[in-house]
Structures are given as structure tokens and as C-alpha cells.
Design a protein around this motif. Structure first.
Motif, PDB file in Angstrom:
ATOM      1  N   ASP A 330      27.356   3.289   1.660  1.00 18.09           N
ATOM      2  CA  ASP A 330      26.019   3.516   2.203  1.00 18.09           C
ATOM      3  C   ASP A 330      24.931   2.811   1.401  1.00 18.09           C
ATOM      4  O   ASP A 330      24.943   2.800   0.170  1.00 18.09           O
ATOM      5  CB  ASP A 330      25.703   5.015   2.215  1.00 18.09           C
ATOM      6  N   ILE A 331      23.962   2.273   2.125  1.00 16.62           N
ATOM      7  CA  ILE A 331      22.771   1.705   1.510  1.00 16.62           C
ATOM      8  C   ILE A 331      21.833   2.836   1.103  1.00 16.62           C
ATOM      9  O   ILE A 331      21.875   3.938   1.664  1.00 16.62           O
ATOM     10  CB  ILE A 331      22.059   0.736   2.485  1.00 16.62           C
ATOM     11  N   THR A 332      20.986   2.589   0.100  1.00 14.53           N
ATOM     12  CA  THR A 332      19.897   3.502  -0.245  1.00 14.53           C
ATOM     13  C   THR A 332      18.619   2.687  -0.382  1.00 14.53           C
ATOM     14  O   THR A 332      18.655   1.459  -0.491  1.00 14.53           O
ATOM     15  CB  THR A 332      20.190   4.270  -1.551  1.00 14.53           C
ATOM     16  N   ASP A 333      17.490   3.367  -0.381  1.00 12.97           N
ATOM     17  CA  ASP A 333      16.191   2.701  -0.309  1.00 12.97           C
ATOM     18  C   ASP A 333      15.705   2.278  -1.693  1.00 12.97           C
ATOM     19  O   ASP A 333      14.689   2.766  -2.191  1.00 12.97           O
ATOM     20  CB  ASP A 333      15.188   3.640   0.371  1.00 12.97           C
ATOM     21  N   ASP A 334      16.440   1.365  -2.332  1.00 10.14           N
ATOM     22  CA  ASP A 334      16.033   0.816  -3.614  1.00 10.14           C
ATOM     23  C   ASP A 334      16.553  -0.614  -3.701  1.00 10.14           C
ATOM     24  O   ASP A 334      17.559  -0.972  -3.083  1.00 10.14           O
ATOM     25  CB  ASP A 334      16.573   1.653  -4.779  1.00 10.14           C
ATOM     26  N   TYR A 335      15.861  -1.435  -4.463  1.00  8.79           N
ATOM     27  CA  TYR A 335      16.197  -2.857  -4.521  1.00  8.79           C
ATOM     28  C   TYR A 335      17.601  -3.091  -5.063  1.00  8.79           C
ATOM     29  O   TYR A 335      18.347  -3.930  -4.541  1.00  8.79           O
ATOM     30  CB  TYR A 335      15.176  -3.608  -5.380  1.00  8.79           C
ATOM     31  N   MET A 362      22.456  -0.097   7.535  1.00  9.77           N
ATOM     32  CA  MET A 362      21.161   0.008   8.198  1.00  9.77           C
ATOM     33  C   MET A 362      20.016  -0.498   7.324  1.00  9.77           C
ATOM     34  O   MET A 362      20.107  -0.528   6.100  1.00  9.77           O
ATOM     35  CB  MET A 362      20.913   1.460   8.601  1.00  9.77           C
ATOM     36  N   LEU A 363      18.934  -0.876   7.967  1.00  7.07           N
ATOM     37  CA  LEU A 363      17.732  -1.314   7.262  1.00  7.07           C
ATOM     38  C   LEU A 363      16.990  -0.123   6.670  1.00  7.07           C
ATOM     39  O   LEU A 363      16.901   0.937   7.295  1.00  7.07           O
ATOM     40  CB  LEU A 363      16.808  -2.067   8.221  1.00  7.07           C
ATOM     41  N   GLU A 364      16.434  -0.333   5.482  1.00  2.00           N
ATOM     42  CA  GLU A 364      15.600   0.698   4.846  1.00  2.00           C
ATOM     43  C   GLU A 364      14.114   0.363   4.971  1.00  2.00           C
ATOM     44  O   GLU A 364      13.269   1.132   4.500  1.00  2.00           O
ATOM     45  CB  GLU A 364      15.968   0.828   3.366  1.00  2.00           C
ATOM     46  N   ILE A 365      13.782  -0.731   5.618  1.00  5.99           N
ATOM     47  CA  ILE A 365      12.390  -1.173   5.729  1.00  5.99           C
ATOM     48  C   ILE A 365      11.532  -0.070   6.353  1.00  5.99           C
ATOM     49  O   ILE A 365      11.850   0.450   7.421  1.00  5.99           O
ATOM     50  CB  ILE A 365      12.307  -2.456   6.575  1.00  5.99           C
ATOM     51  N   GLY A 366      10.468   0.296   5.653  1.00  8.21           N
ATOM     52  CA  GLY A 366       9.568   1.331   6.153  1.00  8.21           C
ATOM     53  C   GLY A 366       9.767   2.699   5.562  1.00  8.21           C
ATOM     54  O   GLY A 366       8.945   3.602   5.781  1.00  8.21           O
ATOM     55  N   ASN A 367      10.839   2.889   4.784  1.00  8.11           N
ATOM     56  CA  ASN A 367      11.078   4.208   4.187  1.00  8.11           C
ATOM     57  C   ASN A 367      10.356   4.407   2.861  1.00  8.11           C
ATOM     58  O   ASN A 367      10.314   5.526   2.339  1.00  8.11           O
ATOM     59  CB  ASN A 367      12.580   4.446   4.019  1.00  8.11           C
ATOM     60  N   GLY A 368       9.796   3.326   2.289  1.00  6.81           N
ATOM     61  CA  GLY A 368       8.887   3.489   1.156  1.00  6.81           C
ATOM     62  C   GLY A 368       9.453   3.295  -0.225  1.00  6.81           C
ATOM     63  O   GLY A 368       8.708   3.380  -1.202  1.00  6.81           O
ATOM     64  N   GLY A 369      10.745   3.022  -0.355  1.00  6.50           N
ATOM     65  CA  GLY A 369      11.333   2.920  -1.682  1.00  6.50           C
ATOM     66  C   GLY A 369      11.261   1.548  -2.314  1.00  6.50           C
ATOM     67  O   GLY A 369      11.583   1.396  -3.498  1.00  6.50           O
ATOM     68  N   MET A 370      10.830   0.547  -1.556  1.00  3.06           N
ATOM     69  CA  MET A 370      10.760  -0.819  -2.083  1.00  3.06           C
ATOM     70  C   MET A 370       9.390  -1.415  -1.817  1.00  3.06           C
ATOM     71  O   MET A 370       8.624  -0.919  -0.982  1.00  3.06           O
ATOM     72  CB  MET A 370      11.853  -1.693  -1.443  1.00  3.06           C
ATOM     73  N   THR A 399       3.983   1.117   9.363  1.00  8.92           N
ATOM     74  CA  THR A 399       2.720   0.485   8.970  1.00  8.92           C
ATOM     75  C   THR A 399       2.637  -0.928   9.553  1.00  8.92           C
ATOM     76  O   THR A 399       3.664  -1.526   9.898  1.00  8.92           O
ATOM     77  CB  THR A 399       2.611   0.395   7.440  1.00  8.92           C
ATOM     78  N   PRO A 400       1.442  -1.493   9.654  1.00  8.01           N
ATOM     79  CA  PRO A 400       1.314  -2.867  10.166  1.00  8.01           C
ATOM     80  C   PRO A 400       2.134  -3.868   9.360  1.00  8.01           C
ATOM     81  O   PRO A 400       2.717  -4.796   9.935  1.00  8.01           O
ATOM     82  CB  PRO A 400      -0.188  -3.140  10.047  1.00  8.01           C
ATOM     83  N   GLU A 401       2.192  -3.700   8.031  1.00  6.49           N
ATOM     84  CA  GLU A 401       2.959  -4.622   7.195  1.00  6.49           C
ATOM     85  C   GLU A 401       4.457  -4.546   7.515  1.00  6.49           C
ATOM     86  O   GLU A 401       5.141  -5.574   7.613  1.00  6.49           O
ATOM     87  CB  GLU A 401       2.737  -4.310   5.707  1.00  6.49           C
ATOM     88  N   MET A 402       4.966  -3.324   7.685  1.00  2.00           N
ATOM     89  CA  MET A 402       6.384  -3.165   8.000  1.00  2.00           C
ATOM     90  C   MET A 402       6.686  -3.659   9.414  1.00  2.00           C
ATOM     91  O   MET A 402       7.728  -4.267   9.665  1.00  2.00           O
ATOM     92  CB  MET A 402       6.804  -1.700   7.845  1.00  2.00           C
TER      93      MET A 402
END
Length: 504
Positions: A330-335, A362-370, A399-402
């Protein structure tokens, strides 16, 4: 020794021999557990002994019968080892059983779960009622042909943000947000329910959703009405990763249920199946069983294999009916985790192509950890790898950036390129990596990654793309074009540059 004494001694030995051979330990018999924790769900222990030989097993809801290895009585306790799923560092775990006032206390560990359960004596009739029903696997049949998923699937999955805390209302909200945000029009189509939807089976064995999902047919119709598709989740084991009902023993029945409800995608997560299917042969057969069952429904259901990249799954994923297969845990929301998966655990490029894809999770984009730069690297890596793009955040809070990262049409086009080639590294220099991915229109996508913690300047060359010269360069993140490559690119820490070049 006199003849009379010898005869008496021999007779005593003969009389004692059957008794010794049939000696029983205090632990012999059936022991029932009614209040054991749900994971692994201990229901029963059975012990038999004859002389010094002891045999036994512990029955669980998650893993079925767990055979006692080298059981013995030491200092008034029954000690044994048990296989510990697929934990290579700890393939066996020590368990013990103690007696106190007519009850037993069973203690041990399996995977990361501590077991401490108290049981009482039961009968042979009770043992028969609690016996685990082992489901035989069919043989590995001929390869299953499929024309689904000509490009990597794109969509959203509930797990990364909601885990098992998902419900009908949230799924509908995600479908609405996918439409209103423009994500659907950018190419995202699947709204996938991960673990946590399952209820119990009815008298006929048909799996029912839990109270959080009152009407699956109504839910799939709602999603379909918005121009989207919808996915569901199960496991080849008796229990899913979150402890819900799996498809073990009901594979064909569940496939028919999913098709009847109107689902378009199934993620099949090994979970408790790790116990039953510990080697390449049994894992392949378990996944082919569901692949064949899905095909038999007559409905086009994309089959996502989630067995964490074991046994070189990319080399046989298509043969068992799969259109995508996880290459990693599993992926996690960190670089650090994202980068390790994206750079090192994204599968063999030779296994990827139309109708079959290496899935880096799965993508973590937008979850805030990076950071924004790290998420840009995330999206760039997945697009260059031709990995499925399954978002995992709350779409209502994009968010607009994500949103700009997720909907960049040039970057998505690289992921969705019909040629279906998975990009790979062509040059490495310290913490800098250059990747190349040939495209169907004759161009080559190049990605420049800075895996270091400081800003770095680095030059791309025509040779990186396998070209002698370059006549056009398009910055895929900005859309800007130029006649040639700049002298160098400045790449932020953990950042990426992504361009498409055409030969001169």
C-alpha cells in the motif's frame, strides 16, 4: 532375576503398554471460543494425543484451520508453533495454551495481531458445527482473453481517504463532485467502493451489503446516470483486510451478484487469502477462479488484481483475466513511500501494455501529506509509468492547485497514450533521474526528476529520447512549446520537469 520375577515384570509391562499408548494430555478434546476478538476470529481448538505424539489445530474465521507445529507439553502448558502467513522475517510464531479451572487460555500471534482468548470444553457435535468448510481451488485453466482497459483505468477509490468508513451517501457525493469539478471530462470515469461495504450472506449464500449501502442497484444506477462507471471490492479469502466478508467459497456466486448489481470494476485484494494461497500456483489459481467467474457473467467488469506484486504477477496477470495488477504494498501519503514505489516498485515495463497494466497503487494527490512539488512528481511518475490513475482524496475538497495537477490534459495524455509503453529511467546521476516514454504520435515524453533535498540544475539531451536532434519541445505541465531544449532545467527538491520532444 528369578524366572517368576521375570514373568511378573513382563506381564506388568504388557498390561501397562496399552495404557501408555493411549495416554491423554489435560488439553485433549474440543475447546470452544465464543468471545475471541474478531481478528483472527478464533472459534475452536482441537487437541488429540497418543503417547508422546500430540496433534492439534486452531480454527479461525480469517484463516480457517491453523495446524499446530511441534506441539508439546512443557511446565504444564501446551506449546506449539504456527505458520505466520507470508511474513518472511517471522515465518513462525510461538503459541501457548494454559489451563485454569476447567478453561483454557490460548495466546499467540499471527501477522501483527495478538491473540489472547479463553475457551471452554465442547463436544464432537459442536466441533462438527464449527468446522471450517474448505473450498477447493479449480485447476489453472487456459488464458482468459480480454479486450477491456485499452488504456490505464482512471477514476477514484474510497480507501486512501475513508478506509472502511464509506457509505452510499459519500459515494454519490464523489460521483457528483467528479462531474462538477471537471474530473470526469478530464478522463476520470470509475467511482470505486473499496473495503467496508459488505454485510452478511443470506440463507442461500448471497452476499448482502451492510446498512451503509441500502440499495446497490440504485447506487450503481445513480453513478451510471452521471456518465460514470462504478467499482466494488472483495477478497479471495474468508475476510477482507478490514474484516468484512470475503468471497472464499462463493466466488462464482459473488461475481454474479456484482454483475447483477451493475458494477463495472472489481478490486480483488488477497488479504486473508494469504493464508490459503501461500505460493505462486495457488495465488494464480485463486485469481483465475474469479477472472473466469467475472467473464462468465457476460458483463464487462474490469478485474484489478491486488496481491502486492508477488510471484511476478505482471507475467501472468492477463492470463487469469486481469487488466491491472498491483506491483507493491500500500501507498501512504508521504514522499518517501510514494517515491520508493514510483521509482523502484512500479513493475517490469515489459509486462505493461494495452489491456494489461502495472498498478503502482492509488494517487495520494490532495490528501495533504506532500508538497505541491512532491505531488507533481507523484503525477509525473504515474503518468510516465502508464499506471492507472485512481484518485484517493475527498473530491469535494479539491483545491485549485490539486485540480490543476489532476486534470492537466498533456500529462494525462502521456498516461493514456494508446501505444501503451511504460516509461523507464534512461539516465541516473546521483539523485537525478531522466525517464523516457515513446508516444504514439512519434514524440517521446521525457521526465527529469530531482530526488534530492536541494534544488538542482540539469540538462536534457536528444540522446535521452533516443534521437539525434530535436525540432520541438513542449513543456507538458505548462503547455508552452519551443524549438529546442534549454541549456538546463532548474528542478526543485523532490520536484519534476516533464516535456515531450519531437525529432528534427
Amino acid at each position: 532375576m528369578t524366572r517368576a520375577l521375570f514373568a511378573a515384570t513382563a506381564l506388568a509391562a504388557i498390561m501397562l503398554a496399552p495404557a501408555a499408548a493411549s495416554a491423554r494430555t489435560a488439553f485433549d478434546g474440543v475447546w470452544l471460543f465464543d468471545k475471541a476478538p474478531p481478528m483472527p476470529g478464533v472459534t475452536m481448538m482441537e487437541v488429540t494425543s497418543r503417547g508422546t505424539r500430540i496433534e492439534g489445530r486452531v480454527t479461525t474465521l480469517w484463516y480457517g484451520p491453523i495446524t499446530m507445529i511441534d506441539p508439546r507439553v512443557e511446565n504444564g502448558r501446551l506449546i506449539f508453533d504456527a505458520r505466520n502467513i507470508n511474513d518472511r522475517d517471522h515465518p513462525f510464531r510461538r503459541w501457548s495454551v494454559s489451563l485454569d479451572k476447567g478453561q483454557v487460555r490460548l495466546q499467540g500471534q499471527i501477522w501483527a495481531t495478538e491473540v489472547d482468548a479463553t475457551g471452554y470444553r465442547g463436544t464432537a457435535k459442536a466441533a462438527k458445527a464449527r468446522a471450517f468448510k474448505v473450498a477447493p481451488l479449480p485447476p489453472l485453466g487456459a488464458p482468459i482473453a480480454s479486450r477491456l482497459a485499452a488504456t490505464p483505468p482512471m477514476g477514484w477509490s474510497s480507501w486512501n481517504r475513508f478506509a472502511e468508513h464509506i457509505d452510499d451517501e459519500t459515494v454519490r457525493a464523489m460521483a457528483d463532485a467528479m462531474v462538477s469539478s471537471g474530473l470526469r471530462d478530464a478522463g476520470y470515469r470509475y467511482v470505486n467502493i473499496d473495503d467496508g461495504w459488505q454485510g452478511r450472506r443470506d440463507a442461500n449464500g448471497v452476499l448482502q451489503p451492510n446498512d451503509k449501502f441500502p440499495d446497490m442497484k440504485a447506487l450503481t444506477a445513480y453513478v451510471h446516470a452521471r456518465g460514470l462507471k462504478i467499482g466494488i471490492y472483495s477478497s479471495p479469502g474468508p475476510r477482507t483486510c478490514a474484516g468484512y466478508e470475503g468471497s472464499y467459497g462463493h466466488v462464482a456466486q459473488d461475481a454474479r451478484t456484482f454483475a447483477d448489481w451493475g458494477f463495472d470494476y472489481l478490486k480483488y485484494d488477497l488479504c486473508s487469502g494469504e493464508w490459503f494461497y501461500p505460493n505462486a500456483d495457488t495465488v494464480k489459481r485463486s485469481y483465475r477462479e474469479m477472472g473466469a467467474a467475472l467473464q462468465a457473467t457476460g458483463r464487462g467488469i474490469v478485474f484489478s488484481l491486488c496481491e502486492y506484486g508477488r510471484f511476478e504477477v505482471g507475467s501472468w496477470g492477463r492470463d487469469v483475466g486481469g487488466q491491472l495488477w498491483r506491483t507493491t504494498g500500500d501507498i501512504t501519503d508521504d514522499y518517501e513511500t510514494m517515491a520508493k514505489i514510483g521509482f523502484e516498485r512500479n513493475g517490469d515495463p515489459d509486462h505493461a501494455g494495452p489491456h494489461g497494466w502495472n498498478d503502482a497503487d492509488m494517487l495520494e494527490i490532495g490528501n495533504g501529506g506532500m508538497s505541491l512539488d512532491e505531488y507533481r512528481t507523484h503525477m509525473t511518475l504515474w503518468a510516465m509509468s502508464a499506471s492507472p490513475l485512481m484518485m484517493g482524496h475527498d473530491l469535494r475538497r479539491t483545491t485549485p492547485e490539486m485540480l490543476a495537477l489532476l486534470t492537466n490534459r498533456h500529462v494525462i495524455a502521456v498516461d493514456q497514450d494508446p501505444r501503451g509503453i511504460q516509461g523507464k529511467a534512461v539516465r541516473k546521476d546521483g539523485r537525478i533521474e531522466v525517464w523516457a516514454k515513446p508516444l504514439a504520435d512519434g514524440r517521446v515524453a521525457l521526465a527529469l526528476f530531482n530526488r534530492g533535498t536541494d534544488e538542482a540544475s540539469f540538462a536534457l539531451t536528444a540522446a535521452d529520447a533516443g534521437l539525434r536532434s530535436i525540432s520541438q519541445v513542449q513543456d507538458l505541465w505548462s503547455g508552452a512549446t519551443a524549438a529546442g531544449l534549454p541549456e538546463s532545467y532548474t528542478v526543485p527538491a523532490h520536484g519534476a520537469v516533464m516535456v515531450a520532444v519531437r525529432g528534427g
